[in-house]
Motif scaffolding. Structure first.
Motif, mmCIF file in Angstrom:
data_model
loop_
_atom_site.group_PDB
_atom_site.id
_atom_site.type_symbol
_atom_site.label_atom_id
_atom_site.label_comp_id
_atom_site.label_asym_id
_atom_site.label_seq_id
_atom_site.Cartn_x
_atom_site.Cartn_y
_atom_site.Cartn_z
ATOM 1 N N UNK A 125 0.833 -1.208 0.000
ATOM 2 C CA UNK A 125 0.000 0.000 0.000
ATOM 3 C C UNK A 125 0.867 1.258 0.000
ATOM 4 N N UNK A 126 1.965 1.232 0.755
ATOM 5 C CA UNK A 126 2.882 2.380 0.764
ATOM 6 C C UNK A 126 3.576 2.547 -0.584
ATOM 7 N N UNK A 127 3.968 1.438 -1.198
ATOM 8 C CA UNK A 127 4.638 1.516 -2.495
ATOM 9 C C UNK A 127 3.729 2.140 -3.557
ATOM 10 N N UNK A 128 2.422 1.949 -3.418
ATOM 11 C CA UNK A 128 1.488 2.516 -4.398
ATOM 12 C C UNK A 128 1.392 4.037 -4.303
ATOM 13 N N UNK A 129 1.947 4.628 -3.246
ATOM 14 C CA UNK A 129 1.945 6.085 -3.112
ATOM 15 C C UNK A 129 3.074 6.736 -3.903
ATOM 16 N N UNK A 130 3.895 5.928 -4.554
ATOM 17 C CA UNK A 130 5.047 6.444 -5.302
ATOM 18 C C UNK A 130 4.625 7.504 -6.318
ATOM 19 N N UNK A 131 3.509 7.268 -6.999
ATOM 20 C CA UNK A 131 3.057 8.224 -8.005
ATOM 21 C C UNK A 131 2.624 9.562 -7.434
ATOM 22 N N UNK A 132 2.374 9.612 -6.112
ATOM 23 C CA UNK A 132 1.986 10.862 -5.457
ATOM 24 C C UNK A 132 3.189 11.558 -4.831
ATOM 25 N N UNK A 133 4.395 11.123 -5.200
ATOM 26 C CA UNK A 133 5.600 11.784 -4.711
ATOM 27 C C UNK A 133 6.139 11.222 -3.409
ATOM 28 N N UNK A 134 5.696 10.016 -3.029
ATOM 29 C CA UNK A 134 6.162 9.396 -1.796
ATOM 30 C C UNK A 134 7.230 8.349 -2.078
ATOM 31 N N UNK A 135 8.091 8.107 -1.093
ATOM 32 C CA UNK A 135 9.101 7.068 -1.172
ATOM 33 C C UNK A 135 8.980 6.201 0.078
ATOM 34 N N UNK A 136 9.036 4.894 -0.104
ATOM 35 C CA UNK A 136 8.910 3.971 1.027
ATOM 36 C C UNK A 136 10.130 3.072 1.110
ATOM 37 N N UNK A 137 10.606 2.846 2.321
ATOM 38 C CA UNK A 137 11.678 1.899 2.593
ATOM 39 C C UNK A 137 11.147 0.848 3.559
ATOM 40 N N UNK A 138 11.625 -0.383 3.420
ATOM 41 C CA UNK A 138 11.091 -1.489 4.207
ATOM 42 C C UNK A 138 12.205 -2.197 4.984
ATOM 43 N N UNK A 139 11.847 -2.730 6.140
ATOM 44 C CA UNK A 139 12.803 -3.463 6.997
ATOM 45 C C UNK A 139 14.075 -2.639 7.208
ATOM 46 N N UNK A 140 13.898 -1.451 7.761
ATOM 47 C CA UNK A 140 15.025 -0.542 8.004
ATOM 48 C C UNK A 140 15.697 -0.944 9.318
ATOM 49 N N UNK A 141 16.991 -1.327 9.299
ATOM 50 C CA UNK A 141 17.651 -1.815 10.518
ATOM 51 C C UNK A 141 17.977 -0.681 11.481
ATOM 52 N N UNK A 142 17.905 -0.991 12.762
ATOM 53 C CA UNK A 142 18.296 -0.064 13.809
ATOM 54 C C UNK A 142 19.397 -0.709 14.645
ATOM 55 N N UNK A 143 20.218 0.069 15.312
ATOM 56 C CA UNK A 143 21.250 -0.514 16.173
ATOM 57 C C UNK A 143 20.632 -1.454 17.204
ATOM 58 N N UNK A 144 21.308 -2.578 17.469
ATOM 59 C CA UNK A 144 20.813 -3.518 18.454
ATOM 60 C C UNK A 144 19.917 -4.598 17.888
ATOM 61 N N UNK A 145 19.735 -4.638 16.569
ATOM 62 C CA UNK A 145 18.936 -5.694 15.960
ATOM 63 C C UNK A 145 17.475 -5.364 15.760
ATOM 64 N N UNK A 146 17.012 -4.217 16.234
ATOM 65 C CA UNK A 146 15.627 -3.814 15.997
ATOM 66 C C UNK A 146 15.490 -3.283 14.570
ATOM 67 N N UNK A 147 14.264 -3.015 14.147
ATOM 68 C CA UNK A 147 14.065 -2.461 12.815
ATOM 69 C C UNK A 147 12.757 -1.700 12.749
ATOM 70 N N UNK A 148 12.711 -0.745 11.847
ATOM 71 C CA UNK A 148 11.478 -0.051 11.502
ATOM 72 C C UNK A 148 10.827 -0.844 10.370
ATOM 73 N N UNK A 149 9.585 -1.268 10.562
ATOM 74 C CA UNK A 149 8.942 -2.091 9.533
ATOM 75 C C UNK A 149 8.882 -1.355 8.194
ATOM 76 N N UNK A 150 8.466 -0.097 8.229
ATOM 77 C CA UNK A 150 8.391 0.706 7.005
ATOM 78 C C UNK A 150 8.681 2.164 7.355
ATOM 79 N N UNK A 151 9.355 2.852 6.468
ATOM 80 C CA UNK A 151 9.554 4.293 6.600
ATOM 81 C C UNK A 151 8.966 4.950 5.359
ATOM 82 N N UNK A 152 7.999 5.823 5.556
ATOM 83 C CA UNK A 152 7.356 6.530 4.446
ATOM 84 C C UNK A 152 7.807 7.982 4.456
ATOM 85 N N UNK A 153 8.273 8.455 3.300
ATOM 86 C CA UNK A 153 8.773 9.825 3.162
ATOM 87 C C UNK A 153 8.024 10.467 2.000
ATOM 88 N N UNK A 154 7.379 11.586 2.265
ATOM 89 C CA UNK A 154 6.620 12.219 1.192
ATOM 90 C C UNK A 154 6.286 13.657 1.519
#
Length: 267
Positions: A125-154
């Motif tokens: 669903x986030x990837x479909x926002x690409x045409x509206x000027x959004x960018x999505x990243x998935x499984x973004x790693x964080x220090x300590x082994x945690x992660x952000x499931x998705x990061x949406x930038x728009x």
């Protein structure tokens, strides 16, 4: 005969038509979204335009490719292993399941597979926002082994999206606790806020937390989550209507910074 081949492509929501020599080398490409024909060889201008004739629509600018922006140069300098942009939704879970598939069971399904289904639905669903000027990243790693499931930038800003499987279950939200079905409530919103805060620190920009519920039958909110959004996976596109906070150049610059794995793993 000009000896040119025309190859239409579509990638990341953008349509491009490449003009190639018989040996496969590109001499030009038509960016349909930008309305521009980029010529790599000025002496083939007429041949290129003749070949692209059936594909051109509306007013078109013709000329050499534009000079790369700082964000584009930063992207090109990334090593493949450091570029997070190719990550598929649920990339970390996919890898974990490939390494240790577990034992199939109808009585006690592997919770990782349910979590993966949630991340895939929300990520797509986030990837479909690409045409509206959004960018999505998935499984973004964080220090300590945690992660952000998705990061949406728009245009509407930055959002750290935490997904939760809730298919056909009632969800009760009492900030920071979230209960799915008959399961014991957990402080899911606290985790979502912590991920957003860490992302904000590493990107030096405001990042809002979002809890995205996959397939809930009903959502009841007894205590409003301050500063956080709670959405069903079918409502993720509402982020595109969250107003204009960032300019296109800012979106691309933040995306270039965020897609670099080293941005997230520094102390």
């Amino acid at each position: 005969m000009s000896g040119l081949r025309v190859v239409p492509t579509r990638r990341h929501g953008r349509e491009r038509v490449y003009v190639c020599l018989r040996d496969g080398r590109s001499v030009a490409w038509y960016d349909r979204d930008a309305g521009r024909v980029n010529l790599l060889s000025g002496d083939r201008r007429e041949d290129v335009l003749d070949a692209l004739g059936p594909f051109l629509t509306g007013s078109v600018t013709v000329g050499p490719p534009p000079v790369p922006t700082p964000a584009e140069l930063a992207r090109l300098s990334l090593l493949p292993d450091d570029d997070l942009a190719p990550n598929r939704p649920g990339e970390a879970l996919r890898i974990a399941l490939e390494r240790e598939p577990g034992t199939p069971s109808r009585i006690r399904p592997d919770p990782r597979r349910r979590a993966l289904a949630a991340e895939q639905a929300v990520g797509e669903a986030l990837d479909r926002l690409d045409g509206a000027g959004w960018r999505a990243l998935h499984s973004v790693p964080l220090p300590g082994g945690a992660r952000v499931h998705h990061l949406a930038i728009g245009p509407g800003g930055l959002f750290a999206v935490h997904t939760l499987y809730a298919r056909k279950r009632r969800v009760l939200v009492a900030d920071p606790m979230v209960a799915v079905g008959r399961r014991e409530a957990r402080p899911v919103l606290r985790r979502a806020r912590a991920d957003a805060d860490r992302a904000a620190h590493l990107l030096a920009a405001e990042v809002r937390p979002v809890l995205a519920l996959f397939g809930p039958a009903d959502v009841a909110v007894s205590a409003r989550p301050g500063g956080a959004l709670v959405l069903a996976d079918t409502e993720v596109d509402s982020l595109a209507r969250s107003g204009a906070v960032l300019k296109p150049a800012d979106v691309e610059a933040l995306h270039a910074l965020a897609r670099d794995r080293n941005t997230w793993l520094r102390a």
